[in-house]
Design an enzyme around this catalytic site. Structure first.
Site, PDB file in Angstrom:
ATOM      1  N   ARG A  64       0.856  -1.185   0.000  1.00  0.00           N
ATOM      2  CA  ARG A  64       0.000   0.000   0.000  1.00  0.00           C
ATOM      3  C   ARG A  64       0.885   1.225   0.000  1.00  0.00           C
ATOM      4  NH1 ARG A  64      -5.074  -0.469  -1.945  1.00  0.00           N
ATOM      5  NH2 ARG A  64      -6.407  -1.768  -0.645  1.00  0.00           N
ATOM      6  N   GLY A 115     -14.680  12.433   7.739  1.00  0.00           N
ATOM      7  CA  GLY A 115     -14.155  13.762   8.019  1.00  0.00           C
ATOM      8  C   GLY A 115     -13.639  14.463   6.777  1.00  0.00           C
ATOM      9  N   GLU A 119     -16.057   8.549   0.482  1.00  0.00           N
ATOM     10  CA  GLU A 119     -15.887   7.141   0.105  1.00  0.00           C
ATOM     11  C   GLU A 119     -16.787   6.240   0.942  1.00  0.00           C
ATOM     12  OE1 GLU A 119     -12.423   3.775  -0.622  1.00  0.00           O
ATOM     13  OE2 GLU A 119     -12.585   4.696   1.340  1.00  0.00           O
ATOM     14  N   GLU A 140      -3.261  -4.054 -14.336  1.00  0.00           N
ATOM     15  CA  GLU A 140      -1.850  -4.315 -14.629  1.00  0.00           C
ATOM     16  C   GLU A 140      -0.902  -3.604 -13.654  1.00  0.00           C
ATOM     17  OE1 GLU A 140      -1.053  -1.056 -18.177  1.00  0.00           O
ATOM     18  OE2 GLU A 140      -1.531  -3.113 -18.718  1.00  0.00           O
ATOM     19  N   GLU A 142      -1.488  -3.640 -10.315  1.00  0.00           N
ATOM     20  CA  GLU A 142      -1.736  -4.201  -8.986  1.00  0.00           C
ATOM     21  C   GLU A 142      -1.060  -5.561  -8.838  1.00  0.00           C
ATOM     22  OE1 GLU A 142      -5.858  -4.343  -7.878  1.00  0.00           O
ATOM     23  OE2 GLU A 142      -6.092  -2.169  -8.084  1.00  0.00           O
TER      24      GLU A 142
END
Lengths: 181, 181
Positions: A64, A115, A119, A140, A142
């Site tokens: 991540r 906040g 999403e 492609e 990931e």
């Protein structure tokens, strides 16, 4: 206008890509004062809770970039334009894990960080989960690795912090409370 | 470099305020390809799970501008510079609910939306929760209303979607699994 509502006066856009845009608005507060609100407008996403026939949870290890670390998470992904969340969920499950499912039960739609972003995560429980004969390729850019863990392993990994993604913690709590594993 | 890691090549900043900044980086992918990553760098926040002596959960109703609706959430707030998360947690509990606590037990630190932000939530269980004699005033641009609900009400409000904030769903599941109410 409810007595807590904030009303947009003006706004400036700072960034836009295929799945989010970012703007800052001047808003009118309930007491007549003014403030600024930064908003990350996001297309929304799905989270898939999928147990194998052996009652093991399908998880994905990935890097991540915003956190700068590898995480272990339930399969998930952003909605594509004009795609129903169930379609996204089945596709992401197949692409990220190599498993498919017979059905998807929607458990709720949850705000992740209200906040500063709109999403929402459409939460799905997959049923009739089986391995695909042939792998399906995904985005492609990931790179992911599959992991399957038991209830005991999952509870231990939440406790020791190896699993620290909130939607994944939710999934593990959900399965435990529902007595599904 | 782990085999899933993505490496920054260059970056552009788009926005910065007191609690977040937004930049987009060009990154090197594990297979040698390149991609772009948008990153919302956030100061981090706290979430406080607090039960009254009557085993009712302290919640806050507020208008969430990014979502455009009122939400019902556990008390929470952003970290201030150089402030320990426990200090933030006690302050936010007092300001948002008018209650205080004897101690705060850290339950974990969770990523809220790792696809585009490094925001983490420090999760706290408050113990020895009692009402303050005198209210403490909080941020001048925050307007909130206190709500206290029982376990049965909480489970019903998660099920019917009245409570849909993920950290609040986590809190309710946590209390239920831990047998605290």
């Amino acid at each position: 206008m409810s007595k807590l509502e904030e009303k947009k006066l003006s706004g400036v856009e700072y960034y836009r890509n295929s799945f989010l845009h970012i703007h800052e608005d001047d808003v009118l507060l309930p007491d007549g004062g003014q403030s600024k609100r930064i908003v990350v407008t996001h297309v929304g996403a799905v989270n898939i809770i999928a147990l194998t026939a052996e009652k093991e949870l399908l998880l994905v290890r990935q890097y991540r970039y915003p956190l700068g670390v590898e995480t272990i998470e339930t399969p998930a992904g952003k909605l594509e334009a004009d795609e129903a969340p169930t379609v996204t969920a089945k596709r992401e499950l197949e692409e990220e894990t190599g498993y498919t499912c017979e059905a998807l039960v929607q458990l709720g739609t949850h705000a992740t960080a209200p906040g500063f972003t709109n999403e929402v995560l459409h939460q799905f429980l997959a049923t009739g989960v089986t391995k695909l004969d042939v792998a399906v390729s995904g985005d492609e850019d990931e790179f992911t690795e599959l992991l399957t863990i038991s209830k005991d392993q999952a509870l231990r990994m939440v406790k020791n912090g190896e699993i620290f993604d909130l939607k994944t913690v939710y999934a593990i709590q959900y399965l435990t409370l529902a007595g599904l594993w």
